[in-house]
Design a protein around this motif. Structure first.
Motif, PDB file in Angstrom:
ATOM      1  N   ARG A 284       0.955  -1.045   0.114  1.00  0.00           N
ATOM      2  CA  ARG A 284       0.007  -0.006   0.105  1.00  0.00           C
ATOM      3  C   ARG A 284       0.787   1.258   0.026  1.00  0.00           C
ATOM      4  O   ARG A 284       0.462   2.327  -0.769  1.00  0.00           O
ATOM      5  N   ALA A 285       1.927   1.483   0.900  1.00  0.00           N
ATOM      6  CA  ALA A 285       2.659   2.514   0.859  1.00  0.00           C
ATOM      7  C   ALA A 285       3.552   2.711  -0.345  1.00  0.00           C
ATOM      8  O   ALA A 285       3.556   3.868  -0.777  1.00  0.00           O
ATOM      9  N   ALA A 286       3.976   1.730  -1.111  1.00  0.00           N
ATOM     10  CA  ALA A 286       4.646   1.644  -2.243  1.00  0.00           C
ATOM     11  C   ALA A 286       3.722   2.078  -3.297  1.00  0.00           C
ATOM     12  O   ALA A 286       3.717   3.078  -4.081  1.00  0.00           O
TER      13      ALA A 286
ATOM     14  N   PHE B 284       8.269  -2.939  -8.518  1.00  0.00           N
ATOM     15  CA  PHE B 284       8.272  -3.489  -7.025  1.00  0.00           C
ATOM     16  C   PHE B 284       9.228  -4.609  -6.879  1.00  0.00           C
ATOM     17  O   PHE B 284       9.056  -5.567  -7.441  1.00  0.00           O
ATOM     18  N   VAL B 285      10.329  -4.482  -5.921  1.00  0.00           N
ATOM     19  CA  VAL B 285      11.112  -5.578  -5.672  1.00  0.00           C
ATOM     20  C   VAL B 285      11.007  -5.764  -4.214  1.00  0.00           C
ATOM     21  O   VAL B 285      11.236  -5.101  -3.251  1.00  0.00           O
TER      22      VAL B 285
ATOM     23  N   PRO C  96       2.655 -16.510  -9.758  1.00  0.00           N
ATOM     24  CA  PRO C  96       3.274 -15.277 -10.034  1.00  0.00           C
ATOM     25  C   PRO C  96       3.500 -14.591  -8.771  1.00  0.00           C
ATOM     26  O   PRO C  96       2.997 -14.579  -7.769  1.00  0.00           O
ATOM     27  N   MET C  97       4.616 -13.677  -8.805  1.00  0.00           N
ATOM     28  CA  MET C  97       5.220 -12.829  -7.903  1.00  0.00           C
ATOM     29  C   MET C  97       6.004 -11.774  -8.339  1.00  0.00           C
ATOM     30  O   MET C  97       6.343 -11.695  -9.364  1.00  0.00           O
ATOM     31  N   PRO C  98       6.534 -11.008  -7.153  1.00  0.00           N
ATOM     32  CA  PRO C  98       7.328 -10.022  -7.629  1.00  0.00           C
ATOM     33  C   PRO C  98       8.544 -10.751  -7.643  1.00  0.00           C
ATOM     34  O   PRO C  98       9.103 -11.860  -7.460  1.00  0.00           O
TER      35      PRO C  98
END
Length: 192
Positions: free
Chosen positions: A79-81, A95-96, A127-129
């Motif tokens: 949420r912050a990012a 996003f990492v 699926p993922m970062p």
């Protein structure tokens, strides 16, 4: 803490190969007045060498740290990012996760060098970062409760938008013990 682990790991890798990444510094050795002399002088060579090392260890000035209180679920980091990216009107945001320090630069380049829509990585069909998300997807991403983060958004991406991760890249390093365990396994594989 996650960001610190990621930076620490990348610095360790970078320092191990620093001698190959620094630009070559050359000098001439002259025999003058019965003495060997360097041109440029040794002090100038040192200054240039330290300047190059300083470039390597400096965090880019455009790099901003946004803190999330420790102990909160991963969804709060998401949420912050997402909030920072949308407030800055970013066209795309990468996003990492800091606890995946072995993601290769080739994988990150594959994400960033794509002109299409959002992309993410995948491991064992999940699926993922890391993930590169467009402004449209950031604005329309579901705001999940609990520790869901961007899971629903990544699962909705078409298979052609997913980049496979190796087992090493997908490694989750949460503690110093995890990192030691990983290094032991890598050494075993290298000997085999």
């Amino acid at each position: 803490m996650q960001l610190f682990k990621a930076l620490e790991h990348q610095y360790q890798l970078g320092l191990e190969g620093l001698h190959t990444d620094l630009p070559q510094i050359t000098c001439d050795l002259e025999f003058k007045a019965r003495r060997l002399q360097l041109r440029p002088p040794l002090e100038d060579l040192r200054t240039e060498f330290y300047r190059e090392i300083k470039k390597f260890i400096a965090i880019p000035p455009s790099f901003k740290v946004h803190h999330v209180a420790p102990g909160l679920p991963l969804s709060e980091s998401w949420r912050a990012a997402r909030g920072v990216a949308t407030s800055r009107r970013a066209e795309r945001a990468l996003f990492v996760l800091g606890d995946m320090p072995f993601v290769s630069t080739d994988t990150l380049r594959a994400l960033v060098n794509n002109e299409g829509g959002s992309r993410a990585c995948t491991f064992n069909g999940i699926p993922m970062p890391p993930a590169l998300l467009t402004a449209h997807d950031l604005r329309h991403a579901p705001d999940q409760d609990e520790d869901q983060g961007a899971r629903e958004l990544l699962r909705a991406l078409p298979p052609k938008s997913l980049i496979p991760l190796s087992a090493e890249e997908a490694s989750d390093i949460d503690t110093p013990e995890d990192l030691r365990h990983h290094r032991v396994n890598v050494r075993r594989e290298d000997r085999a």
